[in-house]
Enzyme design. Structure first.
Site, PDB file in Angstrom:
ATOM      1  N   ALA A  83      24.275   7.191   2.631  1.00  0.00           N
ATOM      2  CA  ALA A  83      23.403   7.315   3.795  1.00  0.00           C
ATOM      3  C   ALA A  83      23.265   6.004   4.558  1.00  0.00           C
ATOM      4  CB  ALA A  83      22.026   7.817   3.368  1.00  0.00           C
ATOM      5  N   CYS A  84      23.474   4.882   3.874  1.00  0.00           N
ATOM      6  CA  CYS A  84      23.392   3.574   4.534  1.00  0.00           C
ATOM      7  C   CYS A  84      24.670   3.246   5.304  1.00  0.00           C
ATOM      8  CB  CYS A  84      23.087   2.487   3.515  1.00  0.00           C
ATOM      9  SG  CYS A  84      24.257   2.410   2.146  1.00  0.00           S
TER      10      CYS A  84
END
Length: 205
Positions: free
Chosen positions: A170-171
């Protein structure tokens, strides 16, 4: 000549009928995968009760899991309209397996320290069945020695783990920490569940 009638999709295997599972959802984007895991368990006949941290509800709603399980979702140790009994103890009385997915670094650390300050950690501390962790977090968090120490501590206490995979996070980086796919978690759950008959059949014998 008429064609042979279609046999249709294969029947869903009900090999988990009689088993009771708890699935705890913590705050992480991987919570969407947990909906698939819960659906798979229910389709195979298992009873599934879901617990959610406050952070988890920012990623996916309790209504999603209520629809998949046909049961209420537990979000607090303080809200129990159906009974005056402590719900975290009542839930674990019947459970054959407790799955925490995603298991965040925060929850892992609190469990390793013996802290019970929300519905997930409090219930885990009262569980007398196998507990299966499916960690999910940023790569640098996953590789942090403190996190690895906490996981090692939990493994010493008998917690099981489905290690995270490498992939897109997600980063917006690629690395280790992506929660295992629902099918992998389900396979690990099946192995643990089928080591013993359902607790309900033993208690009712």
């Amino acid at each position: 000549m008429s064609s042979a009638p279609s046999s249709g999709p294969p029947p869903i295997q009900q090999d988990l009928a009689g088993y009771e599972t708890l699935v705890a959802v913590c705050g992480g984007i991987a919570a969407y995968k947990t909906a698939t895991l819960v659906s798979r368990l229910a389709q195979r006949g298992a009873g599934v009760s879901v617990l959610m941290t406050e952070a988890a509800q920012r990623f996916i709603t309790p209504l999603t899991f209520e629809s998949l399980t046909a049961r209420r979702v537990f979000t607090s140790v303080w809200h129990s309209p159906d009974t005056h009994d402590p719900q975290h103890i009542r839930l674990t009385d019947a459970a054959d397996l407790f799955i925490i997915a995603p298991a965040t670094a925060n929850t892992i650390g609190r469990l390793a320290a013996g802290l019970g300050d929300d519905v997930v950690t409090t219930t885990a501390l009262t569980a007398n069945c196998p507990i299966l962790l499916a960690p999910a977090m940023n790569t640098r968090m996953w590789e942090n020695r403190i996190v690895q120490r906490n996981l090692a501590t939990l493994e010493e206490y008998g917690y099981r783990q489905v290690p995270p995979e490498s992939g897109w996070l997600a980063c917006r980086t690629i690395g280790a920490g992506r929660m295992a796919e629902p099918e992998s978690i389900l396979d690990a759950a099946l192995t643990l569940l089928k080591q013993s008959p359902p607790r309900s059949s033993v208690d009712g014998a």
